[in-house]
Structures are given as structure tokens and as C-alpha cells.
Design a protein around this motif. Structure first.
Motif, mmCIF file in Angstrom:
data_model
loop_
_atom_site.group_PDB
_atom_site.id
_atom_site.type_symbol
_atom_site.label_atom_id
_atom_site.label_comp_id
_atom_site.label_asym_id
_atom_site.label_seq_id
_atom_site.Cartn_x
_atom_site.Cartn_y
_atom_site.Cartn_z
ATOM 1 N N LEU A 312 -24.355 -31.611 12.300
ATOM 2 C CA LEU A 312 -24.937 -30.865 13.418
ATOM 3 C C LEU A 312 -23.968 -30.806 14.593
ATOM 4 C CD1 LEU A 312 -25.903 -33.263 15.541
ATOM 5 C CD2 LEU A 312 -27.841 -33.403 13.990
ATOM 6 N N ASN A 313 -24.219 -29.847 15.448
ATOM 7 C CA ASN A 313 -23.380 -29.634 16.615
ATOM 8 C C ASN A 313 -23.890 -30.498 17.760
ATOM 9 O OD1 ASN A 313 -21.656 -28.636 18.530
ATOM 10 N ND2 ASN A 313 -22.675 -26.647 18.728
ATOM 11 N N GLN A 314 -23.048 -31.389 18.263
ATOM 12 C CA GLN A 314 -23.459 -32.289 19.339
ATOM 13 C C GLN A 314 -22.399 -32.264 20.440
ATOM 14 O OE1 GLN A 314 -23.780 -36.730 18.769
ATOM 15 N NE2 GLN A 314 -25.950 -36.232 18.961
ATOM 16 N N GLU A 333 -31.605 -24.334 13.002
ATOM 17 C CA GLU A 333 -32.032 -24.812 14.325
ATOM 18 C C GLU A 333 -31.742 -26.301 14.478
ATOM 19 O OE1 GLU A 333 -36.119 -23.813 14.640
ATOM 20 O OE2 GLU A 333 -35.771 -21.643 14.637
ATOM 21 N N LYS A 336 -28.348 -27.237 15.487
ATOM 22 C CA LYS A 336 -27.971 -26.659 16.792
ATOM 23 C C LYS A 336 -27.126 -25.402 16.605
ATOM 24 C CE LYS A 336 -30.023 -30.111 18.749
ATOM 25 N NZ LYS A 336 -29.314 -31.183 19.434
#
Length: 985
Positions: A312-314, A333, A336
Motif C-alpha cells: 500500500l501507499n503510505q 482503495e 491508497k
């Protein structure tokens, strides 16, 4: 070459005597019965022949006393009643379990005259393995037991004369029989044809059933792997029809332990170096998140959900994390907005045990423990084969001069992947065989391996590898479970060649097999095991490693000892951390080992010297007293789990035992230490609640300090767009280089202790491998960067094109994106600092002093707390996060010019365009003329190596402007501006 057997291994002798001594006091005696005498192949005479069987004269209480004495000396829980004539021996795979129970047979005959023994096995594999051991130990046992006459046979329903000989011979007779050969009994004579032949009446046996001949002998049963033999009601009933004098149960993984007499578990075997140590290796992709990576970790019924691992995009960086999803959740979703997860909407979570999976609306299904998107599976398997060959040849270089031949074993998912058939039914090589030959030819030509091929033609690759698979009636190999009649073809081939496989004269070194070899077959010189599966191995770790745990032998058939030689490399489909975790859980589940747990009987076999010099044992009663004492002292919980209080007491040498056992304190402590494991713990009793020093908190000095720093601000930023673009281009050109995705070969050694399965840190190795081009779709780089930086698409396109670094995007898209975002944010932070302007919001917007009263702080006195001097701080203690902070707290306390200080709480934050910033300290300095100086001090400088390019440094620069806006009397100071605080002031 013949394998040599050692007859004086202490641990094996203990296992043997633990069974033989059950019958101490038994006289040599036999039972007799009548058997109809055969005169020719068809008819019996009316004369009877004498049958000879086992007979037991000891009473139950005599047997129980013997059993309890044996259990005491072996440090095992004592049986309170006999219950049944079942006796269990637990021995780790590879420590000579089969040899032990065969030698036990001869000792029972020598001491008590027992002659009839039946070895019951669960599978064809174990049956063939037992038969092979009986063959190769014949000369050994004849020498060891003065040529005691004996014979053995594998039960064959077409040769019932063997059964008759078993019943009538006065010599030792050993029958090996598969449970399936007599599991099907019958109660209704009209259905007799459905029963095993052993239960049917037979004219050649005088109209009797073969089982009646066997039962009359009152045989001693040896049940090999009982958890797989009498694991059903029908199997238990079948065992009873044999009318055994007793059942001796041998396994490394008992599901139920009846009268446990001896225990040599995986921990003992490892500590005594009786088996190979395990080295786990794997191959994984490094720095790749370019496909939809999904791993199904677990499912849950209430609420219906699943844990999945995704990328995931963090904060502009791609990170792999485990998240919880339910039906309807969209991984796009959840990640991200990562494009690779478009279409991955959870449609179903299937919960049936053993068949768990998660299904998405795009119809993709992922099973439990399965992983997708983690690179090209075929290429990873090819690399596994390559590294197994390399590991093999490296070990050959070391071990061949010592006369040790190295073997490698590959477990494969489908036989067709190794050997298939064309339309004319001719065998052809599958992809695994082709990959192996291609890789072997390339690797073996390296100059350092030249000496290995002086007598072997390295180009004759076909002779060094072969597959051992079940065959159908047409001779074609096939997938199998290892339990069918067709499997015997595979076992005959590999069992009969066991010694030849160990000889340098035999070129075969690499063995491919299906699941048929998962139990019952091993070879002492297997040094590599590689599992080639479509997904994570479904084979249990203990089954997998069990094929190669046995200590190796040299060309004289002699065992060679020591971990420097005996290291088993397991090429796993998972990380060594996951492998160790799974192995520990299997050991706990299958062996009943409770890592880090003390049991009531644990101290029972501590030797105690009496006044006359005799040795007796501490005993179960005394052991129970110590156990209860540990509970009372809260050293262990109600289940016996060791608490940190006990570890700390031992570490600090303040552990005591009940006064009456003081002389044995060191022995008791030694037993505990083996189980306790790592003693580096935080003492829960050391934990302390930090309270406010109300006198300082309510003082005028603190109110004055707080008045200087409490106010909030807002900001605006102005900068030159063209210069920003220019700087971003320059830094991407200079600082961003992204090569192709690498495959990483990782390896580490596992250490099995009573505290758990541990990874030996200094054995961890990570080696990059050459890689092929990996196929993936290029993501929308513009949108990614725009979402993280808020720059316009035009500006982003301008930066990327003019940087001339887009080849890196093709090499590894996600790594390039993450790197570009990081650089752009750094450059923006410089422009933010130069162009930011703060404005005080107003006198009504501030952090209230009362917030300090709403926060509870805890710390550990011995590890992360400093006690403050009276009237120095608003807190009684200061909790520090690093040694730098600790040193500042100590100096603040000692410096007389520091009037007051406090570590600022986490809720005290200053807004910046780069994220919120929490300063470290607020300090009041008092000059000699009573002038007071107010400072906010940042103590992270030495840790960060503060640089205006770093995000944290830019936040600090913004914070300086914030404080200048709200007060003319307070200054933010960075610790890297001076070497020592007291020198500065």
C-alpha cells in the motif's frame, strides 16, 4: 559399501533399557498351544504341532512399579496407573528409531525369552524402510547377539505359510505388516469376502483364520508411527485382534502418549548434535511492488473477514502490510489508490477448514497461505534449482575429501513437471528436468568445481539425476500419495539402492520425487532439500526436513559427527523467519513441547548424592514442591509459563529456592535457564507511573515559560515555480538511479532450544542473483506523484522528461516512483523553508497548560527513565527515547544555571507544510543577573545528522519561524550547534 551401525550410543541404550526394564523380574518362559500339522500342500493330519508364544507372569502392580522407576530416571511424568499395556517411546526423526526397536527385540529375547514380534506400519514407504533396515542389520545383530537365530518377513497374503512358521518356530520371528492388511475385519460371516484375507478362514490352515495363528502367539507389537496406524476406531479394533502381550509405540510425533517411557525430542537431538542442524534458504524479489501482490494470511468467521498482505501507499512510499478485509472491500482503495489493484474487490471469503480462500470480482481466487504477484513463479523455481545445485557442489568441495558423498532431494508438485509422455507414449523431460540439466551444465563448468569431475563425465547430466515415482500398470510414472500398491515400484528402486547411492561409484546425486517420499524414506547423506511447489509447501516442515536429518556417513559406512559437516540446507518457499515460526508451531503441536513452560515433573530426575555416596533422584514429589513454589512467587503463571520476574531474578543472581533444597539450587537454576531462553527482559515491577511535580507545574516560572511557547499559528508559502522545476530535475539526475529488479538469495541457520526455534543472527546472508526481464504493466506515474506532491501534471511531466531518467521507471516502476516522490518532496521542503511565512492566529488560540494533567506517562527505571531533581521539572521523572535525550536530561538536572526544564509532550505540535513537528525540550536558563532566557531545544541533531535536505530538518527550520512569530523572548536551538549544553550556556 555397507552402512556401519554403532551399538554403544548412550541415548539409544537408554531408549532400549527404558522398554526392557518394564519387565524386570520376569522369568524366561513361553506359552504353548496346538497348531494343526500340514502333511502336504492340501491336507492336514490329525496330529498337532506345537505352537510357541510369549507369556507374561508379572502382576500389574509389579509392572507399574517398574514403569514409574523408569519414568523417574528419565525425568518424565509418572503413570499413576497402568491403564493399558501400551508404552510410548518418543525419538526425533533421524536418531535411529528403527534400529532402537529392532535391538530392543533382541534384548527382550535375551533377558526374558520373548520370541514373537510384529512391527505394524502405516504405509508402504515405512514398510519398505523397515524391511531395508532388517536386511542391512542382519550381520550386525548376529554378531552382537552371538548368532541368536531369528528370521523376519513382510506379511504377504499370498504366502500364508509364513504365518504358520511365525506361530510354530521357537526362534525369534519378526513380522512386518501394514495396518491396511488387517484393518478390514468382519462380524457377519456372510460378508467374509469383504474382509482382509488375514481374517478369512483358510483350508490350508486347517480351516482357521491366519489372524488366529498370530493371536495365539500373544505377540509383542511394535507400532511404528502410531499416530498414523491406530488413529481410527477400526484400526484400534484391528490391533486388538492380534491379542498383543503389549504394544510398544515409537514416533517423533505421538498424537497420544500412553505410558511415556523415554523421550528424545527435537530439542534434545539438536542440543546433543544427534541430527543435522537446519539452514533455511529462500529466493525472493527485492524492491518490487509492480504487480498486485496479495497473500492470504488467515480467515475469520465472526465477523466474516480475512487478513491479507498487500503493498500500500503510505506517505509516498510503498510498504508491505497486513490488513483486514471483508466482502465488498476494494483493494484499490485499501492500497491508497495503487492502480495494480484495480478490479480486486472482495467477492467471497470461504471459511471451510483446509479449503479456505478469498475470491475477487475479477474471478481470481487466492487460497490460504498462497501468494500471488511476487514475481515469476517459474523463474523463481528455476533459481531454486540453480541455488540447490550450487549449494550441493559447494558441499561436495568440502566433504568429498572426507569421503562423504552429497545427495540433494527435490520434492515436486506434479510428476509431469519432471517427466511426461508424448503422443506415442515415449517418456520426455518435463520443465524441471530441462531446467536442471541446463543449470547444471552451466554451473559445473566453473573452474573451482573441476576436481569434482575427475571420474565423472559432467556432460553426462542424465546420469546424475533421476526421478522416483509410482508407476501404473503400463509402467508410466504418475502422481501418488505414497499409500497405493503402485507406489512400491518407487520404493523398491530407491530403498534397494540406499547403500549404492552413498558410493562415489554411483553418479546419481540429485533425486526428484513426488509426495511419496515425504515419510518412511531418508538417506543420511541428503544435504539439500528443495521444495518446488506452485505455492507455499503444503508438506509439513517436520516431514520435509525429516528426509535429511540423519547424520551423514563416509565411504566406510561410518557416521560422521559435528555441525561443521552436518548442515541440512532447506530451500523453502518462504522466509527463514516464517519457516522457523512454522517449524516451532509444528513442534509444539506434534511433540507437545511447550516452549518456555515449566512442568511439574521437570526437576524429578535431578541426581542427589546420599551420605553413603549412592545416587538417587530428586523425585516427583519434590519436583512438584518446587513447581508450586515458583507459582507462589509469581515466577510462572498457572500454566507454567515462565514470567519475566523469574528471568530477571536469575539474571541478577537473586533467585532463591525453598530452604530445604538450597544444596540443589544450581541444578534447579540450570534446568530453568535452559527453558527460559533470552534473559534480556524489562522488569514489569520496574515500570513506574510518572506524576506531575505540582510545585513546579504551578510555579510562576513555568507559567512564564508556557506563556512564551503556547500560541498557535497559520502559514502561507511563496516560491518560484521555474526554480523548483530546475532543482527537482538536477536532484533526480544526480540522486535517482534505479536498476532492474533483483532476485535475492537469503539464508540463515535455525537453532532449536527449549525456549523456541531461533534464528542464529550471524548466519544470515543475503546475496543478489542475476535476473531476467520481469513482465509488468507500467502504472500511472503522473497521478501517483501528483497525489503525493500536489504539483500540477504539467510540472511533473516537465520534471520527468527533462531529468532523462525514465529508463529507471522501466526497470522498476514503483521504486522509481517512490524515489522521485522522495526527491521532489525534499526539494519542495527547501523552497517551503525559504518561502514560508507564519502568522499568529490570535490570543485565544493556544495549547492549554491543563493538558499536562490529562496525560499518563509510564517508564522503566532501569532502562528509559531519569529521576529529576526537586524543583527542576514539572515531572518527577523524564522518559527518554535515546541516549542523546538521556544525556540532556542528566545535564539539565546537574546544571545549576538551568532553572526549569520539561520534555514537551507529543500533543504539543507545530503545523508545517511537511507535516506536524513536535519539539523535544522547553528550557529556562537563569543568568547571574537574574535574567531568564527561554529556549525550545531540539536534541535529534546527532541522530539525524541534520541536513537542510531532510524533511525533519526542514520542519525544524519552519518551527524556528513559528517561534519568532509568537515570541521575541523564545529561541529554538538545535543541539548540533554546540558540543555540550553547559559549554553553550
Amino acid at each position: 559399501m555397507k552402512i556401519q551401525f554403532e551399538n554403544n550410543l548412550e541415548y539409544q541404550d537408554r531408549a532400549i533399557s527404558s522398554i526392557v526394564d518394564i519387565f524386570e523380574g520376569q522369568e524366561i518362559v513361553q506359552s504353548n498351544f496346538s497348531v494343526a500339522k500340514m502333511t502336504n500342500n492340501l491336507f492336514y493330519s490329525t496330529d498337532n504341532e506345537l505352537g510357541i508364544g510369549n507369556h507374561l507372569e508379572l502382576l500389574d502392580d509389579e509392572l507399574l512399579a517398574n514403569v514409574q522407576n523408569i519414568q523417574l530416571r528419565n525425568g518424565l511424568p509418572q503413570s499413576q496407573k497402568l491403564g493399558s499395556m501400551d508404552f510410548s517411546v518418543e525419538m526425533e526423526t533421524g536418531t535411529g528409531k528403527t534400529y532402537v526397536y529392532l535391538k530392543t527385540i533382541f534384548e527382550l529375547n535375551k533377558q526374558y525369552g520373548f520370541t514373537k514380534f510384529i512391527i505394524v506400519v502405516p504405509s508402504i514407504a515405512i514398510k519398505e524402510g523397515t524391511k531395508k533396515t532388517l536386511e542391512i542389520t542382519r550381520d550386525h545383530f548376529k554378531t552382537l547377539f552371538d548368532n541368536t537365530p531369528y528370521d523376519y518377513f513382510v506379511y504377504d497374503s499370498s504366502n500364508l505359510e509364513q504365518v504358520r512358521d511365525f506361530a510354530t518356530s521357537s526362534d525369534i520371528r519378526i513380522m512386518v505388516i501394514n495396518i491396511d492388511a488387517f484393518r478390514k475385519s468382519f462380524s457377519d460371516p456372510t460378508k467374509e469376502t469383504k474382509a482382509n484375507i488375514i481374517h478369512r478362514q483358510n483350508d490350508r490352515l486347517g480351516g482357521l483364520r491366519p489372524i488366529e495363528f498370530i493371536a495365539s502367539t500373544n505377540p509383542i507389537l511394535i507400532i511404528d508411527e502410531p499416530q498414523s496406524v491406530d488413529n481410527t476406531v477400526r484400526a484400534k479394533e484391528a490391533i486388538e485382534t492380534l491379542n498383543p502381550l503389549c504394544s510398544l509405540r515409537y514416533s517423533a510425533t505421538h498424537s497420544q502418549k500412553f505410558n511415556l517411557m523415554y523421550k528424545l525430542d527435537s530439542i534434545d537431538a539438536y542440543e546433543q548434535q544427534l541430527v543435522k542442524q537446519i539452514e533455511v534458504a529462500n529466493i525472493k524479489l527485492e524492491d518490487t511492488s509492480n504487480k498486485a501482490y496479495i497473500s492470504l494470511v488467515s480467515v475469520k468467521a465472526n465477523p466474516r473477514s480475512a487478513k491479507v498482505e498487500i503493498d500500500l501507499n503510505q506517505s509516498g512510499v510503498t510498504k508491505r502490510k497486513t490488513i483486514t478485509v471483508k466482502v465488498g472491500d476494494d483493494l484499490y482503495e485499501k492500497s491508497k489508490g495503487r492502480d495494480v489493484y484495480d478490479g480486486y474487490v472482495v467477492n467471497d471469503i470461504y471459511l471451510e477448514k483446509g479449503s479456505e480462500y478469498i475470491e475477487f470480482l475479477n474471478q481470481e481466487i487466492i487460497k490460504i497461505k498462497e501468494t500471488v504477484g511476487d514475481g515469476d513463479n517459474d523463474y523463481i523455481k528455476r533459481l531454486q534449482i540453480r541455488k540447490t545445485i550450487e549449494e550441493h557442489l559447494e558441499k561436495e568441495l568440502r566433504l568429498k575429501p572426507r569421503g562423504i558423498k552429497v545427495l540433494s532431494l527435490f520434492f515436486i508438485d506434479k510428476v509431469a513437471n519432471y517427466r511426461a509422455y508424448d503422443e506415442q507414449n515415449n517418456p520426455i523431460k518435463g520443465k524441471y528436468a530441462l531446467w536442471f540439466e541446463e543449470e547444471f551444465k552451466a554451473i559445473s563448468k566453473r573452474p573451482k568445481y573441476q576436481t569434482l569431475f575427475e571420474k565423472i563425465d559432467r556432460d553426462d547430466v542424465e546420469s546424475i539425476h533421476d526421478g522416483y515415482f509410482a508407476q501404473d500398470s503400463k509402467g508410466r510414472v504418475k502422481d501418488s500419495t505414497g499409500k497405493n500398491k503402485d507406489d512400491e515400484s518407487a520404493f523398491d528402486k530407491i530403498m534397494k539402492n540406499k547403500e549404492r547411492l552413498l558410493s562415489f561409484d554411483e553418479p546419481l546425486r540429485f533425486i526428484f520425487s513426488h509426495s511419496a517420499l515425504k515419510e518412511g524414506w531418508d538417506n543420511p547423506n541428503v544435504f539439500q532439500i528443495c521444495t518446488l511447489n506452485e505455492t507455499t509447501s503444503v508438506m509439513k516442515k517436520r516431514q520435509e526436513i525429516g528426509r535429511g536429518l540423519r547424520l551423514c556417513v563416509d565411504q566406510d559406512g561410518q557416521r560422521v559427527r559435528g555441525f561443521d559437516v552436518n548442515t541440512l540446507t532447506v530451500m523453502a518457499n518462504e522466509s527463514y523467519e516464517d519457516f522457523a515460526r512454522a517449524l516451532q508451531k509444528e513442534i509444539e503441536d506434534e511433540e507437545g513441547i511447550k516452549f518456555g513452560v515449566i512442568e511439574e515433573h521437570l526437576f524429578a530426575n535431578i541426581p542427589v548424592e546420599k551420605e553413603n555416596g549412592d545416587i538417587e533422584y530428586f523425585g516427583f514429589t519434590n519436583s512438584e514442591v518446587v513447581y508450586e513454589y515458583l507459582k507462589q512467587m509469581n515466577y510462572i503463571d498457572s500454566r507454567g509459563k515462565i514470567q519475566d520476574t523469574l528471568k530477571t531474578a536469575i539474571k541478577e543472581n537473586c533467585f532463591d529456592v525453598p530452604q530445604e533444597y538450597e544444596a540443589l539450587k544450581s541444578d534447579i537454576t540450570s534446568v530453568i535457564t535452559k527453558i527460559a531462553g533470552n534473559l534480556n527482559v524489562k522488569d514489569a515491577n520496574d515500570k513506574k507511573l510518572i506524576t506531575l511535580n505540582k510545585e513546579v507545574y504551578l510555579s510562576d516560572d513555568f507559567k512564564a515559560l508556557w506563556e512564551q511557547i503556547k500560541y498557535k499559528t497559520t502559514y502561507r508559502v511563496e516560491f518560484d515555480e521555474a526554480k523548483l522545476i530546475e532543482e527537482c530535475i538536477k536532484h533526480i539526475q544526480n540522486d535517482l538511479t534505479v536498476g532492474k529488479i533483483k532476485y535475492l538469495y537469503s539464508k540463515a541457520t535455525n537453532k532449536i532450544t527449549k525456549a523456541g526455534v531461533e534464528i542464529v543472527e550471524d548466519t544470515i546472508k543475503n546475496t543478489p542473483l542475476n535476473s531476467q526481464i520481469i513482465d509488468f504493466n507500467l502504472p500511472d506515474i503522473i497521478t501517483y506523484i501528483q497525489n503525493e506532491t500536489n504539483l500540477t501534471r504539467r510540472v511533473i511531466v516537465d520534471i520527468l522528461i527533462k531529468s532523462k531518467k525514465l529508463q529507471g521507471f522501466k526497470n522498476n516502476p514503483q521504486k522509481f516512483i517512490d524515489g522521485a516522490i522522495k526527491i521532489i518532496k525534499k526539494v519542495m521542503s527547501i523552497f517551503v523553508v525559504d518561502g514560508i511565512k507564519y502568522q499568529k492566529l490570535g490570543d485565544e488560540f493556544y495549547y492549554a497548560q491543563e493538558c499536562f494533567e490529562n496525560q499518563e506517562l509510564y517508564g522503566y527505571l532501569s532502562s528509559n527513565m531519569v529521576e529529576n531533581r526537586p524543583n527542576k521539572s514539572i515531572y518527577t521523572h523524564t522518559v527518554y527515547d535515546s541516549n542523546i535525550e538521556k544525556n540532556f536530561a542528566l545535564e539539565f538536572n546537574q546544571n545549576e544555571r538551568v532553572k526549569l526544564f520539561t520534555k514537551l509532550p507529543s500533543w504539543f505540535k507545530i503545523n508545517t507544510p511537511l507535516g506536524s513537528y513536535n519539539p523535544d525540550w522547553a528550557v529556562v536558563i537563569e543568568e547571574e543577573n537574574q535574567e531568564k532566557l527561554y529556549f525550545v531545544l531540539e536534541s535529534k541533531g546527532s541522530d539525524l545528522g541534520l541536513d537542510i535536505k531532510t524533511s525533519e530538518s526542514s520542519k525544524i527550520a519552519c518551527a524556528k519561524k513559528h517561534f519568532k512569530e509568537i515570541s521575541t523572548e523564545v529561541e529554538l536551538v538545535q543541539s548540533d550547534k554546540f558540543k555540550n549544553f553547559s559549554e553553550h550556556f
